[in-house]
Write an enzyme that holds these catalytic residues in place. Structure first.
Site, PDB file in Angstrom:
ATOM      1  CD1 TRP A 115      -2.608  -1.632   0.288  1.00  0.00           C
ATOM      2  CD2 TRP A 115      -2.265  -1.806   2.495  1.00  0.00           C
ATOM      3  NE1 TRP A 115      -3.452  -2.612   0.748  1.00  0.00           N
ATOM      4  CE2 TRP A 115      -3.261  -2.735   2.107  1.00  0.00           C
ATOM      5  CE3 TRP A 115      -1.911  -1.735   3.848  1.00  0.00           C
ATOM      6  CZ2 TRP A 115      -3.877  -3.590   3.002  1.00  0.00           C
ATOM      7  CZ3 TRP A 115      -2.510  -2.584   4.750  1.00  0.00           C
ATOM      8  CH2 TRP A 115      -3.489  -3.495   4.323  1.00  0.00           C
ATOM      9  CB  VAL A 118       2.651   0.507   4.696  1.00  0.00           C
ATOM     10  CG1 VAL A 118       3.603  -0.374   5.491  1.00  0.00           C
ATOM     11  CG2 VAL A 118       1.486   0.957   5.572  1.00  0.00           C
ATOM     12  CB  CYS A 119       4.597  -1.500   0.806  1.00  0.00           C
ATOM     13  SG  CYS A 119       4.014  -2.647   2.064  1.00  0.00           S
ATOM     14  CB  ILE A 120       4.745   3.290  -1.879  1.00  0.00           C
ATOM     15  CG1 ILE A 120       4.107   2.132  -2.643  1.00  0.00           C
ATOM     16  CG2 ILE A 120       5.378   4.278  -2.866  1.00  0.00           C
ATOM     17  CD1 ILE A 120       5.085   1.290  -3.452  1.00  0.00           C
TER      18      ILE A 120
END
Length: 210
Positions: A115, A118-120
């Protein structure tokens, strides 16, 4: 006549595709999944057409998040693409993923995935702090709410990341319709995944026959 150094070209960046997996997509609400999948196909196809250095990474693939989107596997088959599976939410904090990205030896990084908040955000802020120029394909990123996605994009922009879109990415690599070696693959990709723009190309090509 000299193009800006801020423009992307096939050989001046690495593309990092992060956690395009079923479990992550199920809770994505800022963008329709059909649109997200098409945008992922556009950037995956673009990276293959222009031979862009690409890293595909997943999180807890077998225990939680599940397999990658078919649109990723179409261009980066599981058997030959060396996906990097992680436990860390921040790709930059995973040793194998970090080494794979750094090994591409590109100072520009283009990120897309799930997402956004978070992950970006994690790898974007971390890479910027290490001196990389970071671009985020915002319409190929998703989050649990529109608010979460937008705040994450704002946070990355404030830190120096540059937002782009999937079609912008593809066309920035093509840059000149006189590049005949990639013209047909690019327009074919858009006919399949480019929505109304792709229909326009399909219409124009068929009308020219008359």
């Amino acid at each position: 006549m000299k193009p800006s150094v801020n423009l992307l070209s096939p050989d001046n960046h690495a593309l990092v595709l992060i956690d395009f997996e079923g479990q992550m997509a199920f809770a994505t609400n800022n963008i329709a999944l059909s649109e997200l999948r098409n945008n992922v196909a556009i950037i995956g196809g673009a990276s293959k057409i222009f031979n862009v250095a690409t890293v595909v990474t997943t999180v807890a693939e077998e225990s939680f998040s599940g397999p990658v989107f078919p649109e990723v596997e179409e261009f980066f088959p599981i058997a030959t693409s060396g996906y990097i599976d992680r436990t860390s939410m921040n790709t930059w904090e995973d040793e194998n993923a970090y080494k794979a990205i750094v090994a591409k030896n590109k100072k520009k990084l283009v990120l897309a995935g799930l997402w956004t908040s978070v992950c970006i955000v994690g790898p974007a802020l971390s890479a910027i702090e290490e001196g990389y120029e970071v671009y985020v394909i915002t319409d190929a990123c998703g989050d649990v709410t529109a608010e979460a996605h937008e705040r994450a994009v704002q946070r990355m922009i404030q830190a120096g990341a540059m937002p782009i879109t999937s079609i912008q990415y593809l066309l920035e690599l093509q840059r000149d319709w006189g590049r005949q070696e990639t013209y047909v693959p690019v327009t074919d990709l858009m006919k399949k995944h480019g929505g109304s723009y792709g229909l326009g190309i399909h219409y124009a090509h068929n009308m020219l026959k008359h």
